[in-house]
Every structure is written in C-alpha cells, then in structure tokens.
Design a protein around this motif. Structure first.
Motif, short mmCIF file in Angstrom:
data_model
loop_
_atom_site.label_atom_id
_atom_site.label_comp_id
_atom_site.label_asym_id
_atom_site.label_seq_id
_atom_site.Cartn_x
_atom_site.Cartn_y
_atom_site.Cartn_z
N THR A 176 7.47 4.21 2.99
CA THR A 176 6.53 5.11 2.35
C THR A 176 6.37 6.44 3.06
OG1 THR A 176 4.68 4.01 3.48
CG2 THR A 176 5.26 3.20 1.28
N SER A 177 6.66 6.48 4.36
CA SER A 177 6.55 7.73 5.10
C SER A 177 7.53 8.79 4.59
CB SER A 177 6.79 7.51 6.59
OG SER A 177 5.75 6.71 7.15
N THR A 178 8.66 8.33 4.06
CA THR A 178 9.64 9.28 3.53
C THR A 178 9.19 9.92 2.23
OG1 THR A 178 10.86 7.59 2.27
CG2 THR A 178 11.48 7.90 4.57
N TRP A 179 8.21 9.31 1.58
CA TRP A 179 7.76 9.82 0.30
C TRP A 179 6.95 11.11 0.40
CZ3 TRP A 179 5.49 4.87 -2.42
CH2 TRP A 179 6.51 3.90 -2.54
N ILE A 180 6.39 11.37 1.57
CA ILE A 180 5.49 12.52 1.72
C ILE A 180 6.04 13.56 2.68
CG2 ILE A 180 3.45 11.17 1.12
CD1 ILE A 180 2.82 10.97 4.10
N ALA A 181 7.31 13.41 3.06
CA ALA A 181 7.91 14.34 4.03
C ALA A 181 8.25 15.65 3.33
CB ALA A 181 9.17 13.71 4.62
N ALA A 226 10.63 -4.48 -9.31
CA ALA A 226 9.37 -4.97 -8.77
C ALA A 226 9.60 -6.01 -7.69
CB ALA A 226 8.51 -5.56 -9.89
N ARG A 227 10.58 -6.90 -7.89
CA ARG A 227 10.87 -7.92 -6.89
C ARG A 227 11.35 -7.29 -5.58
NH1 ARG A 227 12.16 -11.03 -11.51
NH2 ARG A 227 14.17 -9.98 -11.79
N ALA A 228 12.22 -6.31 -5.69
CA ALA A 228 12.76 -5.67 -4.49
C ALA A 228 11.68 -4.89 -3.75
CB ALA A 228 13.92 -4.75 -4.86
N PHE A 229 10.85 -4.17 -4.50
CA PHE A 229 9.83 -3.33 -3.88
C PHE A 229 8.76 -4.17 -3.20
CE2 PHE A 229 6.01 -0.71 -3.79
CZ PHE A 229 6.50 0.50 -3.32
N ALA A 230 8.23 -5.15 -3.91
CA ALA A 230 7.17 -5.98 -3.33
C ALA A 230 7.68 -6.77 -2.14
CB ALA A 230 6.60 -6.93 -4.39
N GLY A 231 8.97 -7.08 -2.13
CA GLY A 231 9.53 -7.82 -1.01
C GLY A 231 9.44 -7.10 0.31
N ARG A 232 9.30 -5.76 0.23
CA ARG A 232 9.17 -4.99 1.48
C ARG A 232 7.92 -5.37 2.26
NH1 ARG A 232 12.13 -0.22 2.14
NH2 ARG A 232 13.97 -0.27 0.78
N SER A 233 6.92 -5.87 1.55
CA SER A 233 5.66 -6.19 2.22
C SER A 233 5.83 -7.32 3.23
CB SER A 233 4.60 -6.58 1.18
OG SER A 233 3.33 -6.73 1.78
N LEU A 234 6.81 -8.18 2.99
CA LEU A 234 7.05 -9.31 3.90
C LEU A 234 8.30 -9.12 4.74
CD1 LEU A 234 6.20 -12.29 1.52
CD2 LEU A 234 4.74 -11.26 3.26
N GLY A 251 0.83 -1.19 0.00
CA GLY A 251 0.00 0.00 0.00
C GLY A 251 0.87 1.25 0.00
N GLN A 252 0.47 2.25 -0.79
CA GLN A 252 1.30 3.44 -0.98
C GLN A 252 0.50 4.71 -0.72
OE1 GLN A 252 3.34 2.98 -4.88
NE2 GLN A 252 2.72 0.83 -4.68
N PRO A 253 1.17 5.78 -0.24
CA PRO A 253 0.46 7.04 0.03
C PRO A 253 -0.24 7.56 -1.21
CG PRO A 253 2.72 7.11 0.88
CD PRO A 253 2.61 5.88 0.04
N ALA A 258 8.24 -2.15 8.06
CA ALA A 258 9.18 -1.92 6.96
C ALA A 258 8.53 -1.10 5.86
CB ALA A 258 9.67 -3.26 6.41
N VAL A 259 7.29 -1.40 5.53
CA VAL A 259 6.59 -0.65 4.49
C VAL A 259 6.36 0.79 4.93
CG1 VAL A 259 4.39 -0.40 3.29
CG2 VAL A 259 5.51 -2.63 3.39
N LEU A 260 5.87 0.97 6.15
CA LEU A 260 5.57 2.33 6.62
C LEU A 260 6.83 3.17 6.75
CD1 LEU A 260 2.79 1.69 9.29
CD2 LEU A 260 2.54 2.43 6.92
N ALA A 261 7.93 2.56 7.15
CA ALA A 261 9.18 3.30 7.24
C ALA A 261 9.61 3.80 5.87
CB ALA A 261 10.27 2.42 7.84
#
Length: 282
Positions: free
Chosen positions: A277-282, A257-265, A152-154, A272-275
C-alpha cells in the motif's frame, strides 16, 4: 380422485441496498433462480431502475423501503417479511457507503456515518433476523464487506475501519449462531464497477498536507477500477454464496479479491500489506 400436490416452500431472501450495482443484480439473479426476494431501497424514487431490471429478466421482486440506519424500521421490516412470506431463510446485508480521506482530514461526523451504515446497521439487521432463524433451526446471514475488511488501505481509514469491525463481529458470531443452525458469513469483493465509486464521499482539499498523496492514491485507484469486476459478475458470486449447500465463513467474488485479501496473511507482522500500500501514495 385427485389430491392437490403439497406446496413447495421457496427460499425467502432479504437483500438490502438494491437500487443499483451489486445489490440490484444480486436481487434479480436470486429471483431468476426461483427465490422469493425482498429487495430494499432507501426511497421509492430509487426503486424504478430495480423494477425495470426485474421486468427485463422476467422476474418479480417484493420491493420495500428501508433506511438501514433506522434500526427500529429494520426490525419491523424483518418481522414483516417473516409474517408475509412465512419465514426468512437468507439475509444479505449489502447496503454500504464509501468514504475517501485520512484521519486528520475526516470529521467525526463522517466517521460515525461510516460506522452507522457499514457496521451498526448490519449488526442491527442481523440481531433482528437471528431470533426468527434460530426458531426455525436454519438460516444464512451473509454480509457483503470488501477486501477492505481484510486489508487496510490508504485514505480508507473510516471505511476500512468499519468493514474490519463488521468482519470481526461476524466471525465472532459465526460459531455461536452455527450451533443453532444459522450460518453466518462474509463475502469480500475487490474493485467492482458500480455507482458506489462515483458516490464515495471525499475529505481533504488542495490545502491538505496530504493532498499530493491523496491524488496519487486516486490516480492509482482510477486505474484499478478501469479493470474492475463487473457488478453482474460480483452478483453471481454473491448469489452462489447466499444459499450455498457447503458452508464456509469467508467468500470472495473473484480471483483478484482472493489474491488481494491474501496479502493480509502473507506476512504476520503486517509488512506485506504496508509494502504494497505504501507504493500507492508515492
């Protein structure tokens, strides 16, 4: 005395959303590999570029009109493909629609539209294809989702919600369909340089309380798409997955895509995901 050689059955593949981008290149690439490809577009006016691309590769496509949100039309199309080509071996659910906006700025109309295109239309076409594939004892249903179906992304609330929904649907269906010879899978592209990006609907103006965060997200996203995977490259990955001999449920179009989706697990508590994606909107 000579006898005619038996007819060689060619793989029949139905691909939706082929007027541009990954869908266009997937349809042409599949045809170049000897498949009978039925390629759908929303209107006749959107078919010219597709036909020109096919001519450029020296291949033919069976181009048909389909508004994927018209579920009755979708079922009729699947039935017609089986009637005209004798079978349906692969369905590639590629048609999709983008949306940028956070929950408070989104209208329920927009959220429903995201579900209609990215989830319900896929479910409807899958349901239409399954009886034919089950009867012939084989088939593949491959849905192009997104890394947004895993992470999930901002400002992608509605889009990621629909993509997560379709991945859940397909993963639940997969073992049941496989017991009847039908392979169900998803393919997750990361950033791909297509017209899809330019056509994404945006919610929330300058007076939105989220305007500054949205602008930060858009700036970051523009940078990501500047180095995006080409639509042609993504299409090759989709084409490889569609009639693949070895079955697996989840495919990626590339290393990003493999590296990015891997963050979900990477962190089972979601940190890990929130850490990230939170930088994307700072």
């Amino acid at each position: 005395m000579t006898t005619d050689a038996p007819a060689v059955s060619r793989t029949t593949i139905l691909v939706t959303g082929t007027s541009s981008g990954m869908g266009l290149h997937t349809a042409v690439e599949l045809a170049s590999r000897g498949c009978d490809v039925v390629a759908t577009v929303r209107s006749e006016g959107r078919a010219d570029v597709l036909r020109e691309a096919a001519r450029g590769r020296g291949v033919e496509l069976d181009v048909r009109i389909l508004e994927v949100t018209d579920h009755d039309a979708g079922r009729a199309l699947v039935d017609a493909v089986v009637h005209d080509h004798g079978r349906l071996d692969v369905l590639v659910n590629n048609a999709g629609r983008g949306c940028v906006g956070t929950a408070e700025d989104l209208s329920m109309k927009t959220i429903r539209e995201q579900l209609e295109v990215n989830y319900l239309s896929v479910v409807a076409l899958t349901r239409a294809a399954l009886p034919h594939m089950r009867a012939q004892g084989s088939g593949t249903i491959l849905t192009v989702t997104s890394v947004g179906g895993a992470v999930g992304q901002p400002f992608a609330d509605a889009y990621c919600g629909a993509k997560l929904a379709v991945e859940g649907f397909m993963q639940s269906l997969a073992p049941v369909a496989l017991a009847h010879g039908v392979r169900v899978g998803v393919i997750e592209p990361a950033a791909v340089a297509t017209e899809f990006v330019g056509s994404v609907e945006r919610a929330g103006g300058e007076d939105s309380p989220y305007a500054a965060q949205l602008q930060a997200y858009l700036d970051r996203t523009a940078g990501a798409f500047a180095a995006a995977q080409s639509a042609e490259s993504a299409a090759v990955a989709i084409t490889d997955a569609a009639p693949a001999e070895e079955y697996r449920f989840r495919h990626k179009t590339g290393e990003a895509a493999r590296a990015f989706a891997g963050r979900s697990l990477a962190g089972l508590d979601g940190s890990a995901v929130l850490a990230m994606t939170s930088t994307w909107i700072a």
